[in-house]
Design an enzyme around this catalytic site. Sequence first.
Site, short mmCIF file in Angstrom:
data_model
loop_
_atom_site.label_atom_id
_atom_site.label_comp_id
_atom_site.label_asym_id
_atom_site.label_seq_id
_atom_site.Cartn_x
_atom_site.Cartn_y
_atom_site.Cartn_z
CG HIS A 129 -5.48 2.43 2.72
ND1 HIS A 129 -6.46 2.49 1.75
CD2 HIS A 129 -4.43 1.79 2.15
CE1 HIS A 129 -6.01 1.92 0.64
NE2 HIS A 129 -4.78 1.49 0.86
CG ASP A 206 -8.44 -0.30 7.62
OD1 ASP A 206 -8.22 -1.51 7.49
OD2 ASP A 206 -7.97 0.56 6.83
CD GLN A 209 -1.04 -2.80 6.13
OE1 GLN A 209 -0.17 -3.58 6.52
NE2 GLN A 209 -1.29 -2.60 4.85
CE LYS A 232 -3.89 -4.41 2.54
NZ LYS A 232 -2.73 -4.06 1.72
#
Length: 412
Positions: A129, A206, A209, A232
Amino acid sequence: MGDRLASVEAGSFEALAQRVHGASLAYLDNAATTHMPRSVREAMDAFEVRDRSNIHRGVHALSQRATDAFEAARAVLARFVGAGPAHELVFTSGTTDALNQVAFGLSDAGADTPVLRPGDEIVTTALEHHANLLPWQLAARRSGARLLVLRPDAQGRLHGDGLARLLGPRTRVFAVTACSNATGERPPYEELLALAAEAGAFTVLDAAQAMAHEVPDLSRLDCDFMAFSGHKMYGPMGIGVLAGRRAALERLAPLRVGGGMVEWASEIDAGWSDLPARLEGGTPNVAGAIGLAAAASFIDAAGRDRIAAHVGALRAHAVQRLAALPGVTVLSPQASGSAIASFVADGVHPHDLGTLLDERGIAVRTGHHCAQPLLACLGVGPTTRASFALYNTHDEVERLADGVAHALEVLR
């Protein structure tokens, strides 16, 4: 598992019961933002109604209760991600804020012992991202370091041997995603982090997700810094976490300076507080932290393995149905451990496709998904992305596939 997970109470996600354009809502945009269950909203409301006050500096009852609730939330989240005595957990406004904190903190030339110097190397990947790419571009320019990018193969997969070729004696940082938000590819981040750590680099994950269905375990990872967002993982917007090894976090120069993060201050100088306060300048999002902890508890109550199995089955179902449509190509169809199905359709723009799906009450995301380098690397433009959560159903996957088929007939 055609129905929602049995542990999800009826009516817990009220917004999902609404009708859009006369059709029942099929919310398939969870990679952007999940909905919050009632238990999360109630935890936040309880704080706002009874305990709302600033933390850490008040001696009155409300301030002390707010402080206790804030620190209790930190403890819940530390356990949730497997943080041990060698770790610390810092609240941020989200993944982007956390990753900027790391990139800035490691590239600050004014730090007592700057990590990044001219000629050093930063390695990230083409799966990232923009939030795990652009900060490293800036860090390279600020410090004089060189930015290297690990690119995927034609199927969108990363490999350890590719990373090994990029690592060298000047590698100082390696940053990677736990799951691509654009394709759903789940890289072997455990192996990649271990390779980078063995090379002596600071390692950054990261995890935005992954948190809703496959929570990385810090106790099992060669990971110095891990970032994620509340919105999220069934939590509130505007709150996130930077967790990692205390020794690594102590190397970060504070990005945000002001109230609450100093031990002392004079007219011309100041002394930073110990972690985590030194990285939490200003009034924090106390209600958000409480809500995020409630979201973590919600995930554990529903069952991490059950959520992973459910969204994985939905993703597999969607890949099978979409790939069978004429002229439709699903990105990273082989990916497992993912809740994301992105696809392109010959001769059809994703925005048009998304608009027609919306007319049927089906909410998807279209565009580059803040991952333009990855899509360019794979030779595709903008895509249509469906992403799943524990409250989605196989009936909604069927509606998605039927809606795409109808849209293709109309648009072609």
